[in-house]
Design an enzyme around this catalytic site. Sequence first.
Site, PDB file in Angstrom:
ATOM      1  CD  GLU A 127      16.795  -5.479  -1.835  1.00 41.57           C
ATOM      2  OE1 GLU A 127      15.950  -4.690  -1.148  1.00 41.57           O
ATOM      3  OE2 GLU A 127      17.958  -5.764  -1.130  1.00 41.57           O
TER       4      GLU A 127
ATOM      5  CG  HIS B  34      17.503  -0.229  -4.337  1.00 42.21           C
ATOM      6  ND1 HIS B  34      17.559  -1.394  -5.038  1.00 42.21           N
ATOM      7  CD2 HIS B  34      17.326  -0.593  -2.997  1.00 42.21           C
ATOM      8  CE1 HIS B  34      17.451  -2.482  -3.924  1.00 42.21           C
ATOM      9  NE2 HIS B  34      17.441  -1.878  -2.797  1.00 42.21           N
TER      10      HIS B  34
ATOM     11  CG  HIS C 118      12.709  -1.989  -3.070  1.00 41.17           C
ATOM     12  ND1 HIS C 118      13.212  -0.879  -2.494  1.00 41.17           N
ATOM     13  CD2 HIS C 118      13.430  -3.008  -2.644  1.00 41.17           C
ATOM     14  CE1 HIS C 118      14.099  -0.860  -1.669  1.00 41.17           C
ATOM     15  NE2 HIS C 118      14.019  -2.322  -1.602  1.00 41.17           N
TER      16      HIS C 118
ATOM     17  CG  ASN D 205      10.267  -2.513   5.839  1.00 41.73           C
ATOM     18  OD1 ASN D 205      10.454  -3.443   6.588  1.00 41.73           O
ATOM     19  ND2 ASN D 205       9.964  -1.323   6.597  1.00 41.73           N
ATOM     20  CB  ALA D 206      10.936  -1.006  -0.171  1.00 41.77           C
TER      21      ALA D 206
ATOM     22  NE  ARG E 211     -11.540   5.470  -1.280  1.00 46.79           N
ATOM     23  CZ  ARG E 211     -12.034   6.103  -0.328  1.00 46.79           C
ATOM     24  NH1 ARG E 211     -12.881   5.940   0.538  1.00 46.79           N
ATOM     25  NH2 ARG E 211     -11.512   7.421  -0.062  1.00 46.79           N
TER      26      ARG E 211
ATOM     27  CG  ASP F  72      17.730  -5.027   3.670  1.00 51.74           C
ATOM     28  OD1 ASP F  72      18.441  -5.483   3.053  1.00 51.74           O
ATOM     29  OD2 ASP F  72      17.008  -4.025   4.028  1.00 51.74           O
TER      30      ASP F  72
ATOM     31  CG  LEU G   7      15.159   2.536   8.290  1.00 53.50           C
ATOM     32  CD1 LEU G   7      13.525   1.645   8.362  1.00 53.50           C
ATOM     33  CD2 LEU G   7      15.881   2.349   9.352  1.00 53.50           C
ATOM     34  CB  ALA G   8      20.446   2.375   4.239  1.00 56.18           C
TER      35      ALA G   8
END
Length: 389
Positions: free
Chosen positions: A131, A143, A201, A225-226, A233, A280, A313-314
């Site tokens: 990842e 990250h 990400h 997420n990420a 638009r 995750d 969040l982790a």
Amino acid sequence: MPTVVLTGARVFNGDHVLEGQAVVLEGDTLRAVVPTAEVPSGATVHALPGDTLLAPGFVDVQVNGAGGVLFNDTPTVEAALAIASAMRRSGTTGLLPTFITDDATRMREACEAALEATAHPHSGVLGIHLEGPFISRERAGVHATGFIRAPDPRDLDYLTALPRRFAAHGGRVLMTLAPECVDDATLRRLSASGVVLSAGHTAATSERTAQALQAGVRGFTHLFNAMPPVLNRQPGPVTAALLHDDAWCGVIADGVHVHADNLRLLLKVKPPGKVFLVTDAMPPVGTPVTSFTLQGRTILRRHGRLETEDGTLAGADIDLTASVRHCVQILGVPLEEALRMASLHPAAFLGLQGHRGRVAPGHRADLVLLKEDLSVHTTWVGGQLQRAE
């Protein structure tokens, strides 16, 4: 090779729930599903509780850690095996240890460790998920931005040789990257070598994401997420995921990462089979610990969340069995589809659908026995039993 028969439970074969059927195992392979009255003579018969459901073992393509172990901290064979063992107790019989953005040397150490773990019989390690590090600084999440970089020739030579090495043991290489950070020629090269590419990400536009899907990106990592939200638009990667029927979407169904209505919308829009569950998961899963360290940052376990002190969040504090329960009880997903989202669909995403995700002849004898409340009673990995209680 001894024949083992599992009987007494209802059986979910990947399509339907069957009554009055027995599952015949030989070694690490599922040989047959037969009426209970036709159990082979001379077999060892295990009578399972009548109020249980025997289903394909769960497949998780994104597990950073579990049981107190974090793969980034200790990118070793022992760590990969320990993570798989910890997650097995919650029904996951196959997983990809996940290594997030880090320096190139440690990334290679993680790949070599996962390769050796994949070669271990009945390990439950199915390869590796990288990842990063070719991701967006804008959407890095937790990250470490200092390790984010563009691929160089040495990276590509190493990465494109990996899938063949893992395939020798039936393993897969999954890589999460940001489409705006990697050009199409590189995407095509990685994809052609066998690397399964997933967009994540990322701050890519919907147009760039669509181009990347044409160039070899197969799906999306923890969709929503990420990545930026959908704007009138600036639709972004989420809209591209919804529009492209062939694109696979991994999601974290924990009631924290994604609003229930977004998940319901996703399931309504995508063709059947294209949405699958990931955890995750991080080291606290399967333990009572309340904090851990991720690349020098303290991560707190509080209110069902894993987060930095400022609330970022982790990863997630969930396993796949809890994810299935969330889908059934909160989202209203039929049990059969929720089970497929945790087994058949992620297996198909990795190209392993001929071996995993079904209770069918010729498939791996990887199974989970669920109680009425959808908690885990027992798992089998390669025909080997492990009780969860």
